[in-house]
Design a protein around this motif. Structure first.
Motif, PDB file in Angstrom:
ATOM      1  N   HIS A   1       1.018  -1.164   0.045  1.00  0.00           N
ATOM      2  CA  HIS A   1       0.088  -0.132  -0.030  1.00  0.00           C
ATOM      3  C   HIS A   1       0.886   1.200   0.127  1.00  0.00           C
ATOM      4  O   HIS A   1       0.696   2.346  -0.799  1.00  0.00           O
ATOM      5  CB  HIS A   1      -1.093  -0.078   1.221  1.00  0.00           C
ATOM      6  CG  HIS A   1      -1.505   1.338   1.522  1.00  0.00           C
ATOM      7  ND1 HIS A   1      -1.051   2.276   2.560  1.00  0.00           N
ATOM      8  CD2 HIS A   1      -2.758   1.819   0.723  1.00  0.00           C
ATOM      9  CE1 HIS A   1      -1.961   3.273   2.599  1.00  0.00           C
ATOM     10  NE2 HIS A   1      -2.690   2.971   1.383  1.00  0.00           N
TER      11      HIS A   1
ATOM     12  N   GLU B   1       1.096   4.061  -3.246  1.00  0.00           N
ATOM     13  CA  GLU B   1       0.583   5.544  -2.999  1.00  0.00           C
ATOM     14  C   GLU B   1       1.871   6.296  -3.142  1.00  0.00           C
ATOM     15  O   GLU B   1       1.491   7.647  -3.392  1.00  0.00           O
ATOM     16  CB  GLU B   1       0.047   5.545  -1.696  1.00  0.00           C
ATOM     17  CG  GLU B   1      -1.489   4.959  -1.347  1.00  0.00           C
ATOM     18  CD  GLU B   1      -2.336   5.690  -0.776  1.00  0.00           C
ATOM     19  OE1 GLU B   1      -2.050   6.686   0.061  1.00  0.00           O
ATOM     20  OE2 GLU B   1      -3.723   5.763  -1.188  1.00  0.00           O
ATOM     21  N   ASN B   2       2.967   5.980  -2.803  1.00  0.00           N
ATOM     22  CA  ASN B   2       4.076   6.974  -2.601  1.00  0.00           C
ATOM     23  C   ASN B   2       5.162   7.004  -3.691  1.00  0.00           C
ATOM     24  O   ASN B   2       6.239   7.750  -3.738  1.00  0.00           O
ATOM     25  CB  ASN B   2       4.585   7.080  -1.319  1.00  0.00           C
ATOM     26  CG  ASN B   2       3.799   7.254  -0.087  1.00  0.00           C
ATOM     27  OD1 ASN B   2       3.174   8.660   0.128  1.00  0.00           O
ATOM     28  ND2 ASN B   2       3.466   6.358   0.502  1.00  0.00           N
TER      29      ASN B   2
ATOM     30  N   PRO C   1       1.777  12.132  -4.389  1.00  0.00           N
ATOM     31  CA  PRO C   1       1.307  10.599  -4.613  1.00  0.00           C
ATOM     32  C   PRO C   1       1.556  10.560  -6.278  1.00  0.00           C
ATOM     33  O   PRO C   1       1.156  11.130  -7.025  1.00  0.00           O
ATOM     34  CB  PRO C   1      -0.221  10.733  -4.194  1.00  0.00           C
ATOM     35  CG  PRO C   1      -0.279  12.024  -3.331  1.00  0.00           C
ATOM     36  CD  PRO C   1       0.819  12.901  -3.862  1.00  0.00           C
TER      37      PRO C   1
ATOM     38  N   PRO D   1      -5.023   2.285  -6.345  1.00  0.00           N
ATOM     39  CA  PRO D   1      -5.283   3.886  -5.814  1.00  0.00           C
ATOM     40  C   PRO D   1      -5.785   4.437  -6.864  1.00  0.00           C
ATOM     41  O   PRO D   1      -6.781   5.464  -6.884  1.00  0.00           O
ATOM     42  CB  PRO D   1      -4.157   4.422  -5.253  1.00  0.00           C
ATOM     43  CG  PRO D   1      -3.171   3.391  -4.838  1.00  0.00           C
ATOM     44  CD  PRO D   1      -3.349   2.211  -5.732  1.00  0.00           C
TER      45      PRO D   1
ATOM     46  N   ARG E   1      -7.696   6.471  -3.492  1.00  0.00           N
ATOM     47  CA  ARG E   1      -6.804   6.310  -2.348  1.00  0.00           C
ATOM     48  C   ARG E   1      -7.545   6.382  -1.139  1.00  0.00           C
ATOM     49  O   ARG E   1      -6.881   5.675  -0.074  1.00  0.00           O
ATOM     50  CB  ARG E   1      -5.850   7.629  -2.448  1.00  0.00           C
ATOM     51  CG  ARG E   1      -5.077   7.797  -3.791  1.00  0.00           C
ATOM     52  CD  ARG E   1      -4.171   8.985  -3.727  1.00  0.00           C
ATOM     53  NE  ARG E   1      -3.233   8.925  -2.624  1.00  0.00           N
ATOM     54  CZ  ARG E   1      -2.982   9.721  -1.602  1.00  0.00           C
ATOM     55  NH1 ARG E   1      -3.656  10.561  -1.281  1.00  0.00           N
ATOM     56  NH2 ARG E   1      -2.074   9.473  -0.671  1.00  0.00           N
TER      57      ARG E   1
ATOM     58  N   SER F   1      -7.798   2.535  -0.638  1.00  0.00           N
ATOM     59  CA  SER F   1      -6.919   1.656  -1.105  1.00  0.00           C
ATOM     60  C   SER F   1      -5.909   0.927   0.045  1.00  0.00           C
ATOM     61  O   SER F   1      -5.629  -0.397   0.001  1.00  0.00           O
ATOM     62  CB  SER F   1      -5.730   2.508  -1.671  1.00  0.00           C
ATOM     63  OG  SER F   1      -5.052   3.619  -1.030  1.00  0.00           O
TER      64      SER F   1
END
Length: 402
Positions: A115, A119-120, A188, A330, A335, A338
């Motif tokens: 996760h 996301e990053n 993101p 996402p 998001r 997610s």
């Protein structure tokens, strides 16, 4: 800082892969030493899988409450402690009990880190993340074989791996403040907000909205794709050598070598895919991988040497699918959901790993191992249909919105 931090995440995934392959490589020694039957390893494996499924389901809520960094740290402590416990276990019951925290820790790390990266970080990091899991899964048997050969002790092998895990615990503890800082500084990389996603529920933080995640358009079909992806990957890994020996008249050593090449195809494929994602989007890579895997499945039906090429082709084809689907979560479903949804995906994936290979074992026992290519091809086709159904549903949602 984010570039350095991703290295820590890669290290965590290497450490996640090492225990996954440890039990199988050590069991020929553990079994006689403990006076256990050959099949008892299956019981331990199912206990680990059960813990993994439970922690994967809970991971979304836990990440939202206490954060990815703390979840990873706590989970790594669980796995390190469980591995050290394995090394000191006086009886089989202790192995069963310690398999519970081993599974709980592994599932939570897996879901939480997937996760966080989805996301990053960009898609190539997700592919390389799972490539490093393969590296860890390769290192595990090497460590165990060294200690069995040099020291005649499977316990020393588990102790060595637990030391590696505890070293990672120290690194994670020191870097704990960086998790939120890196996430806050990075833009993101995947997805829009839930309000911007077409065909999903609007943002709503009430408890009632969280119960409707499975009603989001395309989620159920995605879960089916995860179930059959992990099911077919594990089925080939567990029964591939038996098929090559029983139906293709290979020696056990040669068959094991070809199955290793299959896993090598997955690991190498993810390394290469990581570079390709810089130019090609996930959707194209997932579809290309599915087509390649199905083509490999068809080649399993052919005579030598085509079926051997098919085995490697399946590995290469599977490589981008799992990390690609995870990284798209996402983007496709928002998001806001997610974290929970990736936890569900992990749980369903482990369910496929746990149930589908034994299902084929039952089928093969009642019929014949020669059905292996047919079952593998069926799993691959179902996976592909499910993933393509998601694309169609989301395209339809976009059209309706317009």
């Amino acid at each position: 800082m984010a570039s350095i931090f991703i290295i820590i995440i890669y290290l965590a995934f290497i450490s996640l892969g090492i225990p996954d392959s440890l039990l199988g490589s050590a069991w020929p020694v553990i079994g006689p030493d403990m006076g256990a039957s050959f099949g008892f390893a299956g019981i331990l494996s199912m206990v680990v899988a059960g813990g993994t499924i439970l922690s994967s389901l809970a991971s979304g809520s836990l990440v939202q409450r206490i954060g990815t960094g703390k979840i990873t740290l706590i989970s790594c402590c669980l796995t390190a402690g469980a591995l050290l416990g394995f090394a000191a276990s006086p009886s089989l019951i202790w192995l069963v009990l310690l398999a519970i925290p081993l599974g709980l820790g592994g599932g939570a790390i897996d879901a939480a880190l997937n996760h966080y990266v989805a996301e990053n970080y960009k898609a190539h990091h997700m592919n390389w993340l799972h490539c490093f899991w393969g590296l860890g899964a390769t290192i595990g048997p090497i460590i165990m074989s060294y200690y069995i050969a040099k020291h005649d002790s499977w316990r020393d092998g588990y102790t060595a791996v637990s030391i590696i895990q505890f070293t990672l615990v120290i690194i994670l503890f020191v870097t704990l403040p960086l998790w939120k800082r890196v996430a806050a500084k990075k833009e993101p990389q995947s997805g829009t907000t839930q309000e911007e996603r077409v065909g999903t529920e609007p943002v709503d933080n009430t408890a009632n909205s969280k119960t409707r995640i499975l009603q989001i358009r395309g989620v159920k079909q995605t879960l089916i794709a995860f179930l059959f992806y992990c099911g077919v990957e594990a089925t080939i890994g567990l029964w591939g050598a038996s098929y090559l020996v029983g139906a293709r008249d290979m020696t056990a050593e040669t068959a094991a070598g070809w199955v290793s090449l299959y896993y090598g195809g997955i690991t190498l494929g993810r390394l290469i895919t990581g570079f390709i994602t810089m130019k090609v989007n996930n959707k194209v890579l997932i579809r290309s991988g599915q087509i390649m895997a199905v083509a490999g499945g068809l080649m399993l039906l052919l005579p030598s040497p085509f079926f051997l090429v098919g085995l490697i082709l399946i590995g290469l084809g599977l490589a981008p699918i799992y990390p690609g689907l995870l990284h798209e979560t996402p983007t496709r479903f928002g998001r806001v959901h997610s974290a929970k949804l990736i936890g569900y995906q992990m749980a369903v994936a482990y369910t496929g790993t746990t149930l589908l290979p034994p299902l084929f074992g039952i089928i093969a026992t009642q019929t014949s191992i020669v059905l292996f290519p047919v079952i593998v091809l069926a799993f691959l086709v179902i996976m592909m249909i499910s993933a393509e159904r998601v694309n169609k549903l989301l395209r339809g949602a976009t059209s309706l919105d317009r």
